[in-house]
Design an enzyme around this catalytic site. Sequence first.
Site, PDB file in Angstrom:
ATOM      1  N   GLY A 148      21.877  -0.227 -66.953  1.00  0.00           N
ATOM      2  CA  GLY A 148      21.538  -1.526 -66.344  1.00  0.00           C
ATOM      3  C   GLY A 148      22.016  -1.646 -64.918  1.00  0.00           C
ATOM      4  CE1 TYR A 161      26.470 -11.847 -72.743  1.00  0.00           C
ATOM      5  CE2 TYR A 161      28.223 -13.475 -72.534  1.00  0.00           C
ATOM      6  CZ  TYR A 161      27.582 -12.338 -72.073  1.00  0.00           C
ATOM      7  OH  TYR A 161      28.065 -11.687 -70.946  1.00  0.00           O
ATOM      8  CB  SER A 203      31.833 -11.259 -71.390  1.00  0.00           C
ATOM      9  OG  SER A 203      31.949 -12.617 -71.058  1.00  0.00           O
ATOM     10  CG  ASN A 238      17.527  -2.931 -62.815  1.00  0.00           C
ATOM     11  OD1 ASN A 238      17.982  -2.587 -63.898  1.00  0.00           O
ATOM     12  ND2 ASN A 238      17.013  -4.122 -62.595  1.00  0.00           N
ATOM     13  CB  THR A 239      19.727  -6.277 -60.675  1.00  0.00           C
ATOM     14  OG1 THR A 239      20.043  -7.488 -59.977  1.00  0.00           O
ATOM     15  CG2 THR A 239      19.837  -6.540 -62.166  1.00  0.00           C
ATOM     16  N   GLY A 240      22.647  -6.576 -59.976  1.00  0.00           N
ATOM     17  CA  GLY A 240      23.938  -7.140 -60.390  1.00  0.00           C
ATOM     18  C   GLY A 240      25.135  -6.210 -60.277  1.00  0.00           C
ATOM     19  CB  ILE A 241      28.153  -6.064 -62.431  1.00  0.00           C
ATOM     20  CG1 ILE A 241      28.506  -7.549 -62.268  1.00  0.00           C
ATOM     21  CG2 ILE A 241      29.414  -5.239 -62.549  1.00  0.00           C
ATOM     22  CD1 ILE A 241      29.036  -8.213 -63.530  1.00  0.00           C
TER      23      ILE A 241
HETATM   24  N1  LIG Z   1      27.613 -12.095 -64.453  1.00  0.00           N
HETATM   25  C1  LIG Z   1      28.691 -12.535 -65.104  1.00  0.00           C
HETATM   26  O1  LIG Z   1      29.241 -13.605 -64.791  1.00  0.00           O
HETATM   27  C2  LIG Z   1      29.255 -11.751 -66.253  1.00  0.00           C
HETATM   28  C3  LIG Z   1      30.399 -12.259 -66.890  1.00  0.00           C
HETATM   29  C4  LIG Z   1      30.925 -11.543 -67.948  1.00  0.00           C
HETATM   30  C5  LIG Z   1      30.336 -10.353 -68.342  1.00  0.00           C
HETATM   31  N2  LIG Z   1      29.224  -9.901 -67.727  1.00  0.00           N
HETATM   32  C6  LIG Z   1      28.609  -8.642 -68.202  1.00  0.00           C
HETATM   33  O2  LIG Z   1      28.364  -7.792 -67.107  1.00  0.00           O
HETATM   34  C7  LIG Z   1      27.295  -6.895 -67.425  1.00  0.00           C
HETATM   35  C8  LIG Z   1      26.324  -6.839 -66.256  1.00  0.00           C
HETATM   36  O3  LIG Z   1      25.718  -8.101 -66.115  1.00  0.00           O
HETATM   37  P1  LIG Z   1      25.213  -8.704 -64.723  1.00  0.00           P
HETATM   38  O4  LIG Z   1      25.967  -9.936 -64.512  1.00  0.00           O
HETATM   39  O5  LIG Z   1      25.178  -7.680 -63.666  1.00  0.00           O
HETATM   40  O6  LIG Z   1      23.737  -9.158 -65.160  1.00  0.00           O
HETATM   41  P2  LIG Z   1      22.298  -8.792 -64.588  1.00  0.00           P
HETATM   42  O7  LIG Z   1      22.263  -8.957 -63.122  1.00  0.00           O
HETATM   43  O8  LIG Z   1      21.350  -9.590 -65.424  1.00  0.00           O
HETATM   44  O9  LIG Z   1      22.152  -7.251 -64.945  1.00  0.00           O
HETATM   45  C9  LIG Z   1      22.003  -6.840 -66.281  1.00  0.00           C
HETATM   46  C10 LIG Z   1      21.419  -5.450 -66.306  1.00  0.00           C
HETATM   47  O10 LIG Z   1      21.221  -5.096 -67.680  1.00  0.00           O
HETATM   48  C11 LIG Z   1      19.901  -4.632 -67.817  1.00  0.00           C
HETATM   49  N3  LIG Z   1      19.369  -4.792 -69.158  1.00  0.00           N
HETATM   50  C12 LIG Z   1      19.120  -5.926 -69.824  1.00  0.00           C
HETATM   51  N4  LIG Z   1      18.550  -5.661 -71.013  1.00  0.00           N
HETATM   52  C13 LIG Z   1      18.433  -4.312 -71.078  1.00  0.00           C
HETATM   53  C14 LIG Z   1      17.889  -3.423 -72.030  1.00  0.00           C
HETATM   54  N5  LIG Z   1      17.311  -3.843 -73.142  1.00  0.00           N
HETATM   55  N6  LIG Z   1      17.956  -2.094 -71.775  1.00  0.00           N
HETATM   56  C15 LIG Z   1      18.481  -1.641 -70.627  1.00  0.00           C
HETATM   57  N7  LIG Z   1      18.987  -2.429 -69.690  1.00  0.00           N
HETATM   58  C16 LIG Z   1      18.950  -3.761 -69.907  1.00  0.00           C
HETATM   59  C17 LIG Z   1      19.101  -5.444 -66.816  1.00  0.00           C
HETATM   60  O11 LIG Z   1      17.853  -4.840 -66.583  1.00  0.00           O
HETATM   61  P3  LIG Z   1      16.604  -5.745 -66.092  1.00  0.00           P
HETATM   62  O12 LIG Z   1      16.869  -6.111 -64.676  1.00  0.00           O
HETATM   63  O13 LIG Z   1      15.426  -4.853 -66.282  1.00  0.00           O
HETATM   64  O14 LIG Z   1      16.581  -6.939 -66.999  1.00  0.00           O
HETATM   65  C18 LIG Z   1      20.044  -5.382 -65.640  1.00  0.00           C
HETATM   66  O15 LIG Z   1      19.915  -4.173 -64.977  1.00  0.00           O
HETATM   67  C19 LIG Z   1      26.685  -7.425 -68.718  1.00  0.00           C
HETATM   68  O16 LIG Z   1      27.110  -6.619 -69.775  1.00  0.00           O
HETATM   69  C20 LIG Z   1      27.262  -8.823 -68.853  1.00  0.00           C
HETATM   70  O17 LIG Z   1      27.365  -9.221 -70.191  1.00  0.00           O
HETATM   71  C21 LIG Z   1      28.669 -10.561 -66.666  1.00  0.00           C
END
Ligand SMILES: NC(=O)c1ccc[n+]([C@@H]2O[C@H](COP(=O)([O-])OP(=O)(O)OC[C@H]3O[C@@H](n4cnc5c(N)ncnc54)[C@H](OP(=O)(O)O)[C@@H]3O)[C@@H](O)[C@H]2O)c1
Length: 391
Positions: free
Chosen positions: A78, A233, A207, A80-83
């Site tokens: 995962g 979640y 998380s 392609n975006t975000g963390i």
């Molecule tokens: N953001 C926060 O505040 C926060 C807080 C606590 C924990 N987290 C954790 O941090 C991690 C990264 O999250 P983020 O905040 O960077 O969110 P994000 O920007 O939504 O990125 C999530 C990534 O996971 C990918 N993904 C989702 N479903 C998938 C699947 N079925 N197969 C493969 N890849 C998939 C997404 O791909 P697509 O772009 O194609 O959907 C995207 O690349 C997650 O595990 C999240 O639970 C985040």
Amino acid sequence: MSSEPSSGSGTPFPPGFDPAAESAEKTLCFRGFWAWFVLILLIVIFVAAIMWLLRKCIQGPIYRKANRIDGKVVIVTGCNTGIGKETALELAKRGARVYMACRDPGRCEATRLEIMKSSQNQQLFNRTLDLGSLQSVRNFVERFKAEETRLDLLINNAGVMACPRSLTADGFEQQIGVNHLGHFLLTNLLLDRLKQSAPSRIVVVSSAAHLFGRINRDDLMSEKKYGKFFGAYSQSKLANILFTRKLSAMLKDTGVTVNCCHPGVVRTELNRHFAGPNWMKSALQVVSLYLFKTPKAGAQTTLKLALDPQLEGSTGGYYSDCIRWPLVPWARSTDTADWLWRESEKLVGLPPSSSSSPPTESPGRNGTSNGNGSSGPGAMQSVDTVVVNRS
Ligand SMILES: NC(=O)c1ccc[n+]([C@@H]2O[C@H](COP(=O)([O-])OP(=O)(O)OC[C@H]3O[C@@H](n4cnc5c(N)ncnc54)[C@H](OP(=O)(O)O)[C@@H]3O)[C@@H](O)[C@H]2O)c1
């Protein structure tokens, strides 16, 4: 003839006019203006300093050690975006060969080109992995094993949060399916490579939402009752921690460590399923601009766990803001961790023995046959579609 008004007493001022008093009053006015100006300026500076400090605190510590990992083989899910994107970028800057495991090849490719440009590292590979499909996980592993003989670092980052109830290709509730079960199978299928490459590391992005979570043994798939955030979640993020702890115990003395983290509250696309009214979405945007971490800041704990030489040998920990934190009792329960492990093995179609030795695959829940990590050229026939020219 003088044009000056005359008091008739020889002074040039009208009767009752006291120049000394006038001058004192003017001075007072002058002082009053500057006093207000300085006061307001001080208040502005004070508020700005508090806000700067607050923002600095919210962003958390940065992983500053400059150690490089040239040639190390890394998988980030995962990214392609975000963390995940920021994590992949930093690892690429430090010389790693980064396998970008993403479900959308188009988005992955755009990010790959971006990262290649800013890291000046050509060793980035776009690979398709949909964690919501066990077959896709198997295909990914099959292809990876055909391409690489080692794996130094696995970062289980991908995640989905608070989506409307839906099912993965294998009939699992989406959040437990993607966040836990997909990564569970992926990690197990890659364990042999990780062991061969020891010292190697696994980082699981969990998380703080796990604090609200419970592993619902009677209803793991939330069929009877579905709570988007506090239910499914949180359960999936608690599962990430129980998985980390169980796996770290199983990998004792193998040279493979596994740790998990909470990245902070980060401004990413994770809240894409937020279904509030438009004004609330706009308000959240504004608040998140100031009060949430940037994705780069959100990647720092993952990076520390992945890179810090000081953590060599440290395993089974839960970290936030680069610090190891104690866990609440329900995240430490070995009984729940054991149950979840056995249940997960059944669900993804791994034999029970996989908990102690490199797994061999067995037919999945949907009856599909598995690749068993075959690495011959024939294995390439069934892999997903994206092919990246690695030369
Ligand atoms: N953001 C926060 O505040 C926060 C807080 C606590 C924990 N987290 C954790 O941090 C991690 C990264 O999250 P983020 O905040 O960077 O969110 P994000 O920007 O939504 O990125 C999530 C990534 O996971 C990918 N993904 C989702 N479903 C998938 C699947 N079925 N197969 C493969 N890849 C998939 C997404 O791909 P697509 O772009 O194609 O959907 C995207 O690349 C997650 O595990 C999240 O639970 C985040």
